[in-house]
Design a protein around this motif. Structure first.
Motif, PDB file in Angstrom:
ATOM      1  N   UNK A  20      21.706  85.818  97.048  1.00  0.00           N
ATOM      2  CA  UNK A  20      20.703  85.761  96.040  1.00  0.00           C
ATOM      3  C   UNK A  20      20.972  84.329  95.331  1.00  0.00           C
ATOM      4  N   UNK A  21      19.785  83.555  95.056  1.00  0.00           N
ATOM      5  CA  UNK A  21      20.161  82.431  94.517  1.00  0.00           C
ATOM      6  C   UNK A  21      19.985  82.391  92.889  1.00  0.00           C
ATOM      7  N   UNK A  22      21.197  81.878  92.547  1.00  0.00           N
ATOM      8  CA  UNK A  22      21.178  81.640  91.080  1.00  0.00           C
ATOM      9  C   UNK A  22      21.602  80.507  90.376  1.00  0.00           C
ATOM     10  N   UNK A  23      20.917  79.674  89.439  1.00  0.00           N
ATOM     11  CA  UNK A  23      21.436  78.726  88.768  1.00  0.00           C
ATOM     12  C   UNK A  23      21.534  79.115  87.419  1.00  0.00           C
ATOM     13  N   UNK A  24      22.449  78.472  86.599  1.00  0.00           N
ATOM     14  CA  UNK A  24      22.861  78.824  85.305  1.00  0.00           C
ATOM     15  C   UNK A  24      23.097  77.509  84.567  1.00  0.00           C
ATOM     16  N   UNK A  25      22.530  77.168  83.478  1.00  0.00           N
ATOM     17  CA  UNK A  25      22.792  76.057  82.853  1.00  0.00           C
ATOM     18  C   UNK A  25      23.370  76.209  81.449  1.00  0.00           C
ATOM     19  N   UNK A  26      24.172  75.402  81.163  1.00  0.00           N
ATOM     20  CA  UNK A  26      24.896  75.545  79.882  1.00  0.00           C
ATOM     21  C   UNK A  26      24.982  73.825  79.240  1.00  0.00           C
ATOM     22  N   UNK A  27      25.486  73.900  77.969  1.00  0.00           N
ATOM     23  CA  UNK A  27      25.930  72.767  77.481  1.00  0.00           C
ATOM     24  C   UNK A  27      24.844  71.967  76.527  1.00  0.00           C
ATOM     25  N   UNK A  28      23.941  72.632  76.374  1.00  0.00           N
ATOM     26  CA  UNK A  28      22.791  72.388  75.331  1.00  0.00           C
ATOM     27  C   UNK A  28      23.201  72.597  73.954  1.00  0.00           C
ATOM     28  N   UNK A  29      22.627  72.062  73.015  1.00  0.00           N
ATOM     29  CA  UNK A  29      23.018  71.919  71.553  1.00  0.00           C
ATOM     30  C   UNK A  29      22.121  71.184  70.685  1.00  0.00           C
ATOM     31  N   UNK A  30      22.660  70.964  69.561  1.00  0.00           N
ATOM     32  CA  UNK A  30      21.903  70.208  68.284  1.00  0.00           C
ATOM     33  C   UNK A  30      22.818  68.848  68.336  1.00  0.00           C
ATOM     34  N   UNK A  31      22.245  67.463  68.330  1.00  0.00           N
ATOM     35  CA  UNK A  31      23.297  66.315  68.109  1.00  0.00           C
ATOM     36  C   UNK A  31      22.300  65.478  67.345  1.00  0.00           C
ATOM     37  N   UNK A  32      22.969  64.665  66.739  1.00  0.00           N
ATOM     38  CA  UNK A  32      22.302  63.385  66.073  1.00  0.00           C
ATOM     39  C   UNK A  32      21.879  62.406  67.143  1.00  0.00           C
ATOM     40  N   UNK A  33      20.867  61.550  66.693  1.00  0.00           N
ATOM     41  CA  UNK A  33      20.307  60.524  67.708  1.00  0.00           C
ATOM     42  C   UNK A  33      21.497  59.688  67.658  1.00  0.00           C
ATOM     43  N   UNK A  34      21.632  59.185  68.827  1.00  0.00           N
ATOM     44  CA  UNK A  34      22.636  58.342  69.272  1.00  0.00           C
ATOM     45  C   UNK A  34      24.014  59.152  70.033  1.00  0.00           C
ATOM     46  N   UNK A  35      24.059  60.334  69.753  1.00  0.00           N
ATOM     47  CA  UNK A  35      25.183  61.178  70.255  1.00  0.00           C
ATOM     48  C   UNK A  35      24.849  61.272  71.764  1.00  0.00           C
ATOM     49  N   UNK A  36      25.887  62.156  72.249  1.00  0.00           N
ATOM     50  CA  UNK A  36      25.812  62.630  73.703  1.00  0.00           C
ATOM     51  C   UNK A  36      26.060  64.067  73.847  1.00  0.00           C
ATOM     52  N   UNK A  37      25.449  64.586  75.168  1.00  0.00           N
ATOM     53  CA  UNK A  37      25.620  65.843  75.464  1.00  0.00           C
ATOM     54  C   UNK A  37      25.936  65.952  76.996  1.00  0.00           C
ATOM     55  N   UNK A  38      26.709  66.758  77.634  1.00  0.00           N
ATOM     56  CA  UNK A  38      26.749  67.050  79.045  1.00  0.00           C
ATOM     57  C   UNK A  38      26.256  68.400  79.488  1.00  0.00           C
ATOM     58  N   UNK A  39      25.243  68.768  80.282  1.00  0.00           N
ATOM     59  CA  UNK A  39      24.525  69.859  80.580  1.00  0.00           C
ATOM     60  C   UNK A  39      25.381  70.048  81.952  1.00  0.00           C
ATOM     61  N   UNK A  40      25.561  71.294  82.194  1.00  0.00           N
ATOM     62  CA  UNK A  40      26.162  71.820  83.641  1.00  0.00           C
ATOM     63  C   UNK A  40      25.259  72.874  84.060  1.00  0.00           C
ATOM     64  N   UNK A  41      25.055  72.874  85.516  1.00  0.00           N
ATOM     65  CA  UNK A  41      24.377  73.715  86.258  1.00  0.00           C
ATOM     66  C   UNK A  41      25.316  74.396  87.246  1.00  0.00           C
ATOM     67  N   UNK A  42      25.583  75.545  87.045  1.00  0.00           N
ATOM     68  CA  UNK A  42      26.790  76.145  88.048  1.00  0.00           C
ATOM     69  C   UNK A  42      25.524  77.039  89.022  1.00  0.00           C
ATOM     70  N   UNK A  43      25.881  76.692  90.354  1.00  0.00           N
ATOM     71  CA  UNK A  43      24.915  77.451  91.243  1.00  0.00           C
ATOM     72  C   UNK A  43      25.622  78.382  92.276  1.00  0.00           C
TER      73      UNK A  43
END
Length: 123
Positions: free
Chosen positions: A1-24
């Motif tokens: 079975x193929x599965x992809x699960x994202x995480x790491x989103x959120x609310x941030x102010x302009x100029x900020x950073x986020x790191x998204x992850x995708x576990x497969x």
């Protein structure tokens, strides 16, 4: 079975950073993979894409120099480091996998998708 699960989103102010992850799981991590995003009222668009071995990467002009796609084969995880975020980066972000060996930006080439993670950037 193929599965992809994202995480790491959120609310941030302009100029900020986020790191998204995708576990497969399944065989997807040996394939070419990409990050897409879809904002309200717009079509889903490619953000970045990686070749099967990670040796080549494509970035949309709108994120070039700010976003970095990387892969950790040992962890079967795809990442999207997003720096200098702008309000126009607000969208649901999806990771996707394809059997295409090279890089492809075409949404229709990707049969496998995660559920998406919301990124919101305030001004």
């Amino acid at each position: 079975q193929v599965q992809l699960v994202e995480s790491g989103g959120g609310l941030v102010q302009a100029g900020g950073s986020l790191r998204l992850s995708c576990v497969t799981s399944g065989r997807t991590f040996s394939n070419s993979m990409g990050w897409f995003r879809q904002s309200s009222g717009k079509e889903r668009e490619v953000v970045a894409a990686s070749s099967r071995n990670g040796g080549s990467t494509y970035y949309a002009d709108s994120v070039k120099g700010r976003f970095t796609l990387s892969r950790d084969n040992a962890k079967n995880t795809l990442y999207l480091q997003m720096n200098s975020l702008k309000p126009e980066d607000t969208a649901v972000y999806y990771c996707a996998a394809t059997a295409v060996a090279g890089i492809t930006r075409r949404r229709d080439d990707y049969p496998y998708w995660g559920q998406g993670t919301q990124v919101s950037v305030s001004s």
